[in-house]
Motif scaffolding. Structure first.
Motif, PDB file in Angstrom:
ATOM      1  N   ASP A  89      33.216 105.736 -14.827  1.00 45.68           N
ATOM      2  CA  ASP A  89      34.679 105.821 -14.732  1.00 45.68           C
ATOM      3  C   ASP A  89      35.182 105.667 -13.300  1.00 45.68           C
ATOM      4  OD1 ASP A  89      33.957 108.176 -13.530  1.00 45.68           O
ATOM      5  OD2 ASP A  89      34.813 109.512 -15.054  1.00 45.68           O
ATOM      6  N   GLY A  90      34.240 105.380 -12.377  1.00 46.68           N
ATOM      7  CA  GLY A  90      34.617 105.149 -10.984  1.00 46.68           C
ATOM      8  C   GLY A  90      34.675 106.390 -10.127  1.00 46.68           C
ATOM      9  N   GLU A  91      34.598 107.567 -10.753  1.00 53.52           N
ATOM     10  CA  GLU A  91      34.632 108.824  -9.996  1.00 53.52           C
ATOM     11  C   GLU A  91      33.254 109.131  -9.397  1.00 53.52           C
ATOM     12  OE1 GLU A  91      37.128 110.825  -9.391  1.00 53.52           O
ATOM     13  OE2 GLU A  91      38.690 109.996 -10.679  1.00 53.52           O
ATOM     14  N   GLU A  92      33.267 109.846  -8.280  1.00 48.74           N
ATOM     15  CA  GLU A  92      32.004 110.231  -7.642  1.00 48.74           C
ATOM     16  C   GLU A  92      31.718 111.705  -7.935  1.00 48.74           C
ATOM     17  OE1 GLU A  92      31.106 110.130  -3.203  1.00 48.74           O
ATOM     18  OE2 GLU A  92      30.535 108.107  -3.875  1.00 48.74           O
ATOM     19  N   TYR A  93      30.500 111.991  -8.404  1.00 44.31           N
ATOM     20  CA  TYR A  93      30.107 113.355  -8.774  1.00 44.31           C
ATOM     21  C   TYR A  93      28.946 113.836  -7.905  1.00 44.31           C
ATOM     22  CZ  TYR A  93      32.955 112.842 -12.994  1.00 44.31           C
ATOM     23  OH  TYR A  93      34.003 112.684 -13.867  1.00 44.31           O
ATOM     24  N   ILE A  94      28.897 115.149  -7.722  1.00 42.94           N
ATOM     25  CA  ILE A  94      27.765 115.757  -7.006  1.00 42.94           C
ATOM     26  C   ILE A  94      26.870 116.448  -8.032  1.00 42.94           C
ATOM     27  CG2 ILE A  94      27.101 117.634  -5.444  1.00 42.94           C
ATOM     28  CD1 ILE A  94      29.622 116.913  -3.811  1.00 42.94           C
ATOM     29  N   PHE A  95      25.609 116.037  -8.055  1.00 39.78           N
ATOM     30  CA  PHE A  95      24.616 116.663  -8.944  1.00 39.78           C
ATOM     31  C   PHE A  95      23.704 117.550  -8.099  1.00 39.78           C
ATOM     32  CE2 PHE A  95      24.443 112.999 -12.293  1.00 39.78           C
ATOM     33  CZ  PHE A  95      25.706 113.372 -12.730  1.00 39.78           C
ATOM     34  N   ALA A 133      10.735 108.280 -18.572  1.00 40.53           N
ATOM     35  CA  ALA A 133      10.885 108.625 -17.147  1.00 40.53           C
ATOM     36  C   ALA A 133      10.066 107.680 -16.273  1.00 40.53           C
ATOM     37  CB  ALA A 133      10.457 110.069 -16.917  1.00 40.53           C
ATOM     38  N   LYS A 134       8.995 107.127 -16.830  1.00 43.06           N
ATOM     39  CA  LYS A 134       8.123 106.249 -16.038  1.00 43.06           C
ATOM     40  C   LYS A 134       8.791 104.896 -15.775  1.00 43.06           C
ATOM     41  CE  LYS A 134       3.208 105.530 -15.560  1.00 43.06           C
ATOM     42  NZ  LYS A 134       2.776 106.665 -14.794  1.00 43.06           N
ATOM     43  N   THR A 135       9.383 104.308 -16.842  1.00 45.76           N
ATOM     44  CA  THR A 135       9.983 102.976 -16.693  1.00 45.76           C
ATOM     45  C   THR A 135      11.472 103.039 -16.356  1.00 45.76           C
ATOM     46  OG1 THR A 135      10.515 102.841 -19.063  1.00 45.76           O
ATOM     47  CG2 THR A 135       8.339 102.051 -18.363  1.00 45.76           C
ATOM     48  N   GLY A 136      12.110 104.195 -16.610  1.00 40.41           N
ATOM     49  CA  GLY A 136      13.540 104.326 -16.308  1.00 40.41           C
ATOM     50  C   GLY A 136      14.442 104.045 -17.492  1.00 40.41           C
ATOM     51  N   THR A 137      13.860 103.720 -18.649  1.00 35.64           N
ATOM     52  CA  THR A 137      14.660 103.451 -19.849  1.00 35.64           C
ATOM     53  C   THR A 137      15.483 104.685 -20.243  1.00 35.64           C
ATOM     54  OG1 THR A 137      12.857 102.043 -20.627  1.00 35.64           O
ATOM     55  CG2 THR A 137      14.532 102.646 -22.253  1.00 35.64           C
ATOM     56  N   GLY A 138      16.778 104.495 -20.437  1.00 33.06           N
ATOM     57  CA  GLY A 138      17.635 105.590 -20.921  1.00 33.06           C
ATOM     58  C   GLY A 138      18.115 106.553 -19.846  1.00 33.06           C
ATOM     59  N   VAL A 139      17.674 106.363 -18.582  1.00 34.75           N
ATOM     60  CA  VAL A 139      18.047 107.317 -17.522  1.00 34.75           C
ATOM     61  C   VAL A 139      19.529 107.205 -17.172  1.00 34.75           C
ATOM     62  CG1 VAL A 139      17.632 107.978 -15.105  1.00 34.75           C
ATOM     63  CG2 VAL A 139      15.709 107.462 -16.595  1.00 34.75           C
ATOM     64  N   ASP A 140      20.086 105.963 -17.197  1.00 37.60           N
ATOM     65  CA  ASP A 140      21.524 105.788 -16.906  1.00 37.60           C
ATOM     66  C   ASP A 140      22.381 106.517 -17.939  1.00 37.60           C
ATOM     67  OD1 ASP A 140      21.064 104.240 -14.639  1.00 37.60           O
ATOM     68  OD2 ASP A 140      20.831 102.412 -15.824  1.00 37.60           O
ATOM     69  N   ASP A 141      21.972 106.447 -19.209  1.00 36.08           N
ATOM     70  CA  ASP A 141      22.718 107.164 -20.254  1.00 36.08           C
ATOM     71  C   ASP A 141      22.639 108.674 -20.034  1.00 36.08           C
ATOM     72  OD1 ASP A 141      23.271 104.759 -21.480  1.00 36.08           O
ATOM     73  OD2 ASP A 141      21.523 104.836 -22.811  1.00 36.08           O
ATOM     74  N   LEU A 142      21.494 109.123 -19.555  1.00 40.21           N
ATOM     75  CA  LEU A 142      21.319 110.559 -19.305  1.00 40.21           C
ATOM     76  C   LEU A 142      22.260 111.035 -18.190  1.00 40.21           C
ATOM     77  CD1 LEU A 142      19.839 113.257 -19.693  1.00 40.21           C
ATOM     78  CD2 LEU A 142      18.038 112.431 -18.190  1.00 40.21           C
ATOM     79  N   LEU A 143      22.408 110.223 -17.135  1.00 36.56           N
ATOM     80  CA  LEU A 143      23.308 110.591 -16.037  1.00 36.56           C
ATOM     81  C   LEU A 143      24.745 110.760 -16.528  1.00 36.56           C
ATOM     82  CD1 LEU A 143      21.824 108.217 -13.307  1.00 36.56           C
ATOM     83  CD2 LEU A 143      21.914 110.702 -13.125  1.00 36.56           C
ATOM     84  N   GLU A 144      25.177 109.862 -17.408  1.00 36.33           N
ATOM     85  CA  GLU A 144      26.536 109.966 -17.977  1.00 36.33           C
ATOM     86  C   GLU A 144      26.654 111.202 -18.873  1.00 36.33           C
ATOM     87  OE1 GLU A 144      29.281 108.111 -17.365  1.00 36.33           O
ATOM     88  OE2 GLU A 144      28.113 107.093 -15.814  1.00 36.33           O
ATOM     89  N   MET A 145      25.565 111.472 -19.602  1.00 37.77           N
ATOM     90  CA  MET A 145      25.570 112.623 -20.506  1.00 37.77           C
ATOM     91  C   MET A 145      25.688 113.936 -19.722  1.00 37.77           C
ATOM     92  SD  MET A 145      22.844 113.366 -23.574  1.00 37.77           S
ATOM     93  CE  MET A 145      23.294 112.053 -24.684  1.00 37.77           C
ATOM     94  N   ILE A 146      25.054 113.980 -18.530  1.00 41.23           N
ATOM     95  CA  ILE A 146      25.142 115.184 -17.683  1.00 41.23           C
ATOM     96  C   ILE A 146      26.603 115.448 -17.309  1.00 41.23           C
ATOM     97  CG2 ILE A 146      24.551 116.138 -15.403  1.00 41.23           C
ATOM     98  CD1 ILE A 146      21.839 114.583 -15.682  1.00 41.23           C
ATOM     99  N   ILE A 147      27.330 114.377 -16.956  1.00 37.92           N
ATOM    100  CA  ILE A 147      28.751 114.527 -16.590  1.00 37.92           C
ATOM    101  C   ILE A 147      29.559 115.036 -17.775  1.00 37.92           C
ATOM    102  CG2 ILE A 147      30.838 113.263 -15.916  1.00 37.92           C
ATOM    103  CD1 ILE A 147      28.941 111.373 -14.323  1.00 37.92           C
ATOM    104  N   ASP A 148      29.299 114.457 -18.959  1.00 45.73           N
ATOM    105  CA  ASP A 148      30.093 114.800 -20.153  1.00 45.73           C
ATOM    106  C   ASP A 148      29.795 116.200 -20.671  1.00 45.73           C
ATOM    107  OD1 ASP A 148      31.169 112.296 -20.006  1.00 45.73           O
ATOM    108  OD2 ASP A 148      29.813 111.399 -21.490  1.00 45.73           O
TER     109      ASP A 148
END
Length: 607
Positions: A70-76, A166-181
């Motif tokens: 969504d263009g916003e910057e978040y701190i994890f 976690a090894k290949t990175g599959t699905g990690v981008d979706d996980l980052l969005e899920m953390i925000i939501d």
């Protein structure tokens, strides 16, 4: 100062080897916290031992900046937690510092004991739980079956459970969005009195103890006076900062932030995990709940093989304690082993790690005695009318005299064993053999079952874990928690060699198994102790009663070899002379016990 609504504090919980540190690596990579050039496996695990064993021993924290879709910057703020049962309290404090958790489950191995244990810790803290299946790229993965098990366990619909590699990175981008939501932003008033939770601390030889803390309420500025609420110790906050794989200074930390605090704290014992920090002036009156003193559960004697190394061993334990406040030790002496230390550990893995570090980092050659637990003994003198008093015993040599003991209490644990159904019989038999009391059995799915037993801690510090893996062909997993002290019929089993007690081989056992253990131990010692010029009895006794005995035959010299004829009385005279000589030798002779004998107690159940 970051907007609170843009902060997400979370951690990853999983069983050992389910890919927690690897997933943390991918999150660091995708958020640009670490460049591909600097990337290495298990980035947050900075100990060689952690990398080799694939386990996290000390918790770590790292701050990441993520630009969302969504263009916003978040701190994890990711707080990486240890995965072993010995460090359950540290995990609970790390969870307290978060608002959400990623529950990571191996799609091949499924739900294991530590998964459930850590899940319950997260539920107690009322955290948002994001279930994630890892290693879905493996040929043996069963994502649909494991997802259904997770649905049965936590109620999350199986189709909504995220699958990643976690090894290949599959699905990690979706996980980052899920953390925000799904992970809620921190709540806390920056203007309220300061309350900060210590979830870890490390020792810096130049700056003293460095505290890792999560700010719940209030604001802490550089140079401000602070107070640790459990011990009322006061220091100045000389340096504050956030943790981006290294320390980054800031002027202040506010509600919702995770960072480090340096205040020239000379003793790591002052910065206890779970303690609350507040300000000297206008500080909080109520600490963050949940703090408790971490107490060692397993004790063992550690002795240098060369007595000249005693001071080196003391110095090494001093240095290890600087970074590990849960390690306790005090000097002790043994007639057999000389000068050493009685060391307290959180559990068997903790003990193994300390021994390994003494060897690797300090080059020390050590002998360890049998691990013991802490017993409580009720003693009373004959003729006294009162209830007697309770003595704490963590070394068999401290056990009161047999006649003064009224009752002995030992620590009990609640063990949760998760196993494929094929091995239920073997594991029930193992628990029954170890004096276990059956509590319940529940099916997690059609293949896996959870067995719950209450067991004496002394029965599992020996070789329980190895035997569990052996009888289940490596498939069973095991987790435990301390519940209480219970009365048991326990006795001190003393080993005598040539009628002299050997303190380092003494152990506390249940009366019913004393004969069996004594018999095995004397048999083992007979094999390990070299023959002497005289006969050596090896005995196991309870009080004055000998329950097992083996005899090491004397080395024989053929004194009649020179008699090539003549009367038999010549030979008898020589044999009698030899017999008298051996009798005198036995009275003054001493038997050197080899180091392998002190390990015999640990391996005697291998037979």
């Amino acid at each position: 100062m970051p907007d609170q609504s843009k902060i997400r504090n979370f951690c990853i919980i999983a069983h050992i080897d389910h890919g927690k540190s690897t997933l943390a690596d991918r999150l660091l990579e995708r958020t640009g916290t670490i460049s591909e050039r600097d990337m290495q496996e298990q980035t947050l695990d900075d100990m060689d031992l952690e990398r080799e064993r694939g386990i996290t021993i000390k918790s770590h924290a790292v701050r990441m900046t993520y630009k969302a879709q969504d263009g916003e910057e978040y701190i994890f703020n990711l707080i990486d937690t240890p995965g072993h049962v010995d460090f359950t309290y540290e995990v609970s404090r790390a969870l307290k510092a978060c608002e959400g958790v990623i529950l990571l489950v191996d799609a091949a191995q499924g739900i294991e004991a530590q998964t459930i244990s850590n899940l319950y810790l997260a539920l107690e803290q009322d955290l948002e739980i994001i279930p994630v299946l890892n290693k879905v790229d493996l040929p043996v993965a069963q994502p649909d079956v494991i997802a259904q098990s997770l649905e049965d366990l936590i109620g999350e619909p199986a189709e909504d459970i995220l699958a990643v590699s976690a090894k290949t990175g599959t699905g990690v981008d979706d996980l980052l969005e899920m953390i925000i939501d799904r992970v809620p932003p921190p709540s806390g008033d920056p203007d309220a009195p300061l309350r900060a939770l210590i979830f870890d601390s490390v020792y810096d030889s130049y700056r003293g103890s460095v505290v890792y803390a999560r700010i719940f309420d209030g604001t802490l500025s550089q140079g401000e006076g602070m107070e640790f609420m459990s011990n009322k110790k006061r220091y100045d906050a000389e340096e504050l900062g956030t943790l981006r794989l290294g320390r980054q200074k800031v002027d202040k930390l506010s509600a919702g932030d995770v960072g480090y605090i340096i205040g020239s704290v000379k003793d790591v014992q002052d910065t206890r995990v779970g303690d609350t920090i507040t300000t000297e002036k206008n500080g909080a009156t109520e600490p963050i709940p949940g703090f408790k003193e971490v107490k060692p559960m397993v004790f063992s004697g550690i002795y240098p093989t060369d007595t000249d190394d005693f001071e080196d061993l003391r110095s090494a334990l001093d240095k290890l304690q600087l970074n590990d406040a849960s390690l306790t030790y005090e000097p002790e002496t043994s007639a057999a082993l000389g000068y050493g230390f009685r060391v307290g550990f959180l559990g068997l893995l903790h003990m193994e790690i300390i021994q390994e570090r003494l060897d690797r980092e300090f080059g020390l050659d050590i002998i360890t005695t049998v691990p013991n637990v802490e017993y409580r003994v009720k003693v009373s003198k004959p003729g006294e009318e009162d209830d007697g008093n309770i003595v704490t015993v963590d070394n068999p040599e401290e056990m009161p005299h047999y006649g003064d003991i009224d009752e002995v209490y030992e620590p009990y644990i609640r063990a949760d064993i998760i196993t494929p159904s094929d091995y239920i019989g073997n594991l029930i038999q193992l628990c029954e053999d170890r004096r276990g009391e059956y509590v319940e059995q529940r099916w997690l799915d059609t293949e896996r079952v959870s067995l719950v037993y209450e067991l004496p801690l002394a029965e599992i510090v020996f070789d329980f874990y190895d035997t569990l893996k052996s009888v289940s062909r490596g498939y069973a997993s095991f987790d435990y928690e301390f519940i209480e002290y219970r009365q048991s019929d326990l006795v001190k089993l003393t080993i005598l060699i040539n009628e002299d007690p050997v303190d380092a081989l003494s152990t506390i056992v249940h009366r019913d198994s004393a004969y069996e253990i004594g018999r095995k131990l004397t048999k083992k010692l007979k094999e390990l102790i070299p023959k002497q010029m005289f006969e050596v009895p090896v005995q196991a006794s309870i009080g004055r009663r000998v329950v097992a005995r083996e005899t090491i035959r004397a080395q024989k010299k053929n004194v009649t070899a020179k008699c090539y004829g003549g009367d038999i009385t010549r030979k008898r005279k020589l044999w009698e002379k030899q017999k008298q000589g051996k009798k005198r030798m036995k009275q003054v002779g001493s038997v050197d016990v080899p180091q392998e004998a002190f390990l015999a107690v640990l391996s005697m159940n291998d037979d």
